[in-house]
Design a protein around this motif. Structure first.
Motif, PDB file in Angstrom:
ATOM      1  N   GLY A   1       0.836  -1.208   0.000  1.00 30.25           N
ATOM      2  CA  GLY A   1       0.000   0.000   0.000  1.00 30.25           C
ATOM      3  C   GLY A   1       0.862   1.245   0.000  1.00 30.25           C
ATOM      4  O   GLY A   1       1.574   1.519   0.965  1.00 30.25           O
TER       5      GLY A   1
ATOM      6  N   GLU B   1       2.295  -1.428  -4.515  1.00 27.61           N
ATOM      7  CA  GLU B   1       1.011  -0.721  -4.646  1.00 27.61           C
ATOM      8  C   GLU B   1       0.155  -1.404  -5.718  1.00 27.61           C
ATOM      9  O   GLU B   1       0.612  -1.631  -6.836  1.00 27.61           O
TER      10      GLU B   1
ATOM     11  N   GLY C   1      -5.109   6.433  -3.310  1.00 31.66           N
ATOM     12  CA  GLY C   1      -6.176   5.979  -2.401  1.00 31.66           C
ATOM     13  C   GLY C   1      -6.681   7.169  -1.596  1.00 31.66           C
ATOM     14  O   GLY C   1      -6.793   8.295  -2.117  1.00 31.66           O
TER      15      GLY C   1
ATOM     16  N   THR D   1      -2.712  -0.920   3.903  1.00 34.46           N
ATOM     17  CA  THR D   1      -3.696  -0.985   2.822  1.00 34.46           C
ATOM     18  C   THR D   1      -4.951  -0.175   3.119  1.00 34.46           C
ATOM     19  O   THR D   1      -5.923  -0.292   2.385  1.00 34.46           O
ATOM     20  N   ASN D   2      -4.955   0.590   4.199  1.00 32.37           N
ATOM     21  CA  ASN D   2      -6.139   1.355   4.584  1.00 32.37           C
ATOM     22  C   ASN D   2      -7.211   0.385   5.089  1.00 32.37           C
ATOM     23  O   ASN D   2      -8.258   0.771   5.547  1.00 32.37           O
TER      24      ASN D   2
ATOM     25  N   GLU E   1      -9.222  -3.054   0.824  1.00 35.05           N
ATOM     26  CA  GLU E   1      -9.318  -3.779  -0.445  1.00 35.05           C
ATOM     27  C   GLU E   1      -9.022  -5.268  -0.268  1.00 35.05           C
ATOM     28  O   GLU E   1      -8.436  -5.668   0.727  1.00 35.05           O
TER      29      GLU E   1
ATOM     30  N   ARG F   1     -13.486   3.463  -7.308  1.00 35.45           N
ATOM     31  CA  ARG F   1     -12.898   4.814  -7.244  1.00 35.45           C
ATOM     32  C   ARG F   1     -13.480   5.725  -8.325  1.00 35.45           C
ATOM     33  O   ARG F   1     -13.368   6.931  -8.230  1.00 35.45           O
TER      34      ARG F   1
END
Ligand SMILES: Cc1cc2nc3c(=O)[nH]c(=O)nc-3n(C[C@H](O)[C@H](O)[C@H](O)COP(=O)(O)OP(=O)(O)OC[C@H]3O[C@@H](n4cnc5c(N)ncnc54)[C@H](O)[C@@H]3O)c2cc1C
Length: 473
Positions: free
Chosen positions: A32, A56, A63, A261-262, A265, A360
């Motif tokens: 990420g 990434e 992101g 990766t936040n 996903e 997105r």
């Protein structure tokens, strides 16, 4: 209207992207390349002698890092009193000090990487309209001070209708001011706003920051650092002696992996205990899409990052906590040599279905746009013809207890996390990157509110915050 972010607009669109060309052996893989991954890579390269690959799935900083409000802030999206109830004052206060420490870390990154992009720090304000909001902040302030944290002093309109309902114990924690003072600092004549809290805030384009830091890392550590984009990792297999990452056509073998990766996903984690970590990880996080708009105006007015807590919830948000609009004003170069201020406004968000995939390119929500327009006209800028040059959205991975996850997995020491960005994630990501790098370098840390729990922690498990009635005693 799709996803048109002012931060992505400023990136170098001619920069060449390199997908992973072959199988790879590295010491640490960071998955990420948002601000969490870039900060983690920066700190790993600085504090260890390991080789670091930043992987990434899509493009660098595209992101949440490329779709936010760009405010540098250090508050939690949860009343401090709740965190104290869950972890105790000492641990909660240390958590706040840790995130506050990210101001210096961000400055360090900026200076060491030789950046010359706008990054500013200044005092700005949150505006409140109800007694409940004021009391919540007074109680938080009382606890913060008890925990040794410096905070700004709340300012309340000297004729606020609820003045006499504020308990004596808070008397030293606020000052009374004329209405004009509040109107001036909050930049609004809307009479509902009757109190404000000053706070250190800042602004930056976090996507541009990442792009420039990566440029620096590639030059400074050509043998120890590489960024691979367009390389989604589908599976992470944590073995006793190594970690294997499934990158589609190729495999990455590494000693340790850091998930930046936040939290949202698709990625599956396999360990010797099967999919236990995987389901814990996925059940710990859910996604929320935040919507923002922006317009340019002639460069007048200093930078500002103001939050407005309305008296009546305008049906703004799916996330727990008080809804608020946030307005940011900053210098912005739209075209080379152009000299404008960008006014950006956020507030509306929508929760995603569990494990639903965020698109997105999804259309901008008309409902969100309307709410922002109504707010701007009522509170901030009476302009008749409001035209948004930018409308954008991004996804925030929320942990159940609204705190970031930073550190090693409690059962599998090769697996680290710096994620669960929440809506306030820029400075917390930088703090997380520094901490994870130090942990990988062998430094020991006391237990922290950011540690990864063995089972998903829910907010309901924490002790209830004192009811408003108890604050009034
Ligand atoms: C509308 C909005 C407003 C916000 N405003 C603010 C603000 O003012 N201040 C603030 O501090 N924070 C704000 N935030 C939050 C902040 O943007 C985030 O906390 C921060 O950018 C998180 O960074 P990150 O690196 O963790 O996540 P991201 O930037 O989302 O990066 C994660 C990266 O991981 C990649 N990835 C995911 N899965 C995989 C995989 N399987 N393989 C490879 N790559 C993968 C993604 O493609 C992505 O690039 C806001 C967020 C939004 C959406």
């Amino acid at each position: 209207m799709t996803n048109n972010s002012p931060w992505i607009h400023q990136l170098d669109h001619s920069r060449k992207r390199t997908p992973l060309p072959a199988d790879l052996l590295t010491d640490v893989a960071v998955i990420g390349a948002g601000i969490a991954g870039v900060s983690t890579a920066f700190s790993l390269l600085k504090h260890t002698d390991r080789k670091v690959a930043l992987i990434e799935g899509y493009k660098l900083a595209h992101g949440a890092t490329g779709h936010n409000a760009g405010q540098m802030v250090t508050y939690f999206e949860r009343p401090f009193v709740e965190i104290v109830n869950e972890f105790g004052l000492e641990m909660a206060a240390q958590g706040q000090k840790d995130v506050d420490g990210a101001w210096e870390l961000a400055q360090e990154m900026y200076t060491e990487a030789g950046l010359d992009i706008p990054m500013m720090r200044f005092e700005s304000y949150s505006g409140f309209s109800t007694l409940a909001q004021v009391l919540e902040h007074l109680e938080d302030d009382r606890l913060r001070r008890a925990g040794g944290i410096r905070t700004g002093t709340l300012e309340i309109w000297e004729e606020a209708p609820f003045l006499y309902e504020i308990p004596e114990k808070y008397r030293k924690l606020f000052v009374l001011v004329p209405r004009e003072e509040i109107a001036l600092k909050l930049e609004t004549l809307d009479p509902q706003y009757v109190a404000l809290l000053p706070e250190q805030r800042g602004v930056m384009n976090s996507a541009l920051f990442c792009q420039e830091v990566v440029r620096f890392l590639s030059e400074k550590y050509p043998d120890r650092f590489a960024l691979y984009e367009e390389t989604p990792i589908g599976k992470v297999a944590v073995h006793a002696e190594k970690v294997l990452l499934d990158a589609g056509l190729h495999t990455i073998e590494c000693g340790k992996v850091v998930l930046c990766t936040n939290g949202f996903e698709n990625i599956e984690i396999f360990t010797s205990s099967g999919l236990e970590v995987n389901s814990r990880f996925h059940h710990s996080l859910h996604g929320v899409v935040g919507y923002m708009t922006g317009y340019l105006e002639p460069k007048a007015g200093v930078p500002a990052a103001i939050h407005y807590y309305p008296a009546v919830d305008p049906g703004l948000t799916d996330t727990p906590g008080a809804p608020y609009f946030y307005v940011t004003r900053r210098p912005y170069e739209y075209q080379e040599g152009g000299n404008h201020n960008l006014i950006s406004i956020g507030g509306p968000d929508v929760g995603l279905e569990s494990r639903a995939h965020y698109d997105r390119d999804r259309q901008f929500s008309e409902k969100a746009k309307k709410k922002i327009e109504d707010f701007v006209r009522q509170v901030y800028d009476k302009k008749e013809n409001l035209e948004f040059l930018f409308t954008w959205h991004g996804v925030m991975g929320y942990t159940k207890n609204m705190l970031r996850m930073v550190g090693p997995d409690p059962s599998f020491g090769r697996l680290y996390y710096n994620l669960g960005c929440n809506g306030v994630g820029l400075l917390p990501s930088i703090f997380g990157g520094d901490k994870v790098a130090r942990q990988i370098a062998g430094e020991e840390f006391a237990p922290s509110i950011f540690d990864i729990p063995k089972a998903p922690r829910t907010r309901a498990e924490s002790l209830p915050a004192p009811a408003l009635s108890s604050l009034l005693q």
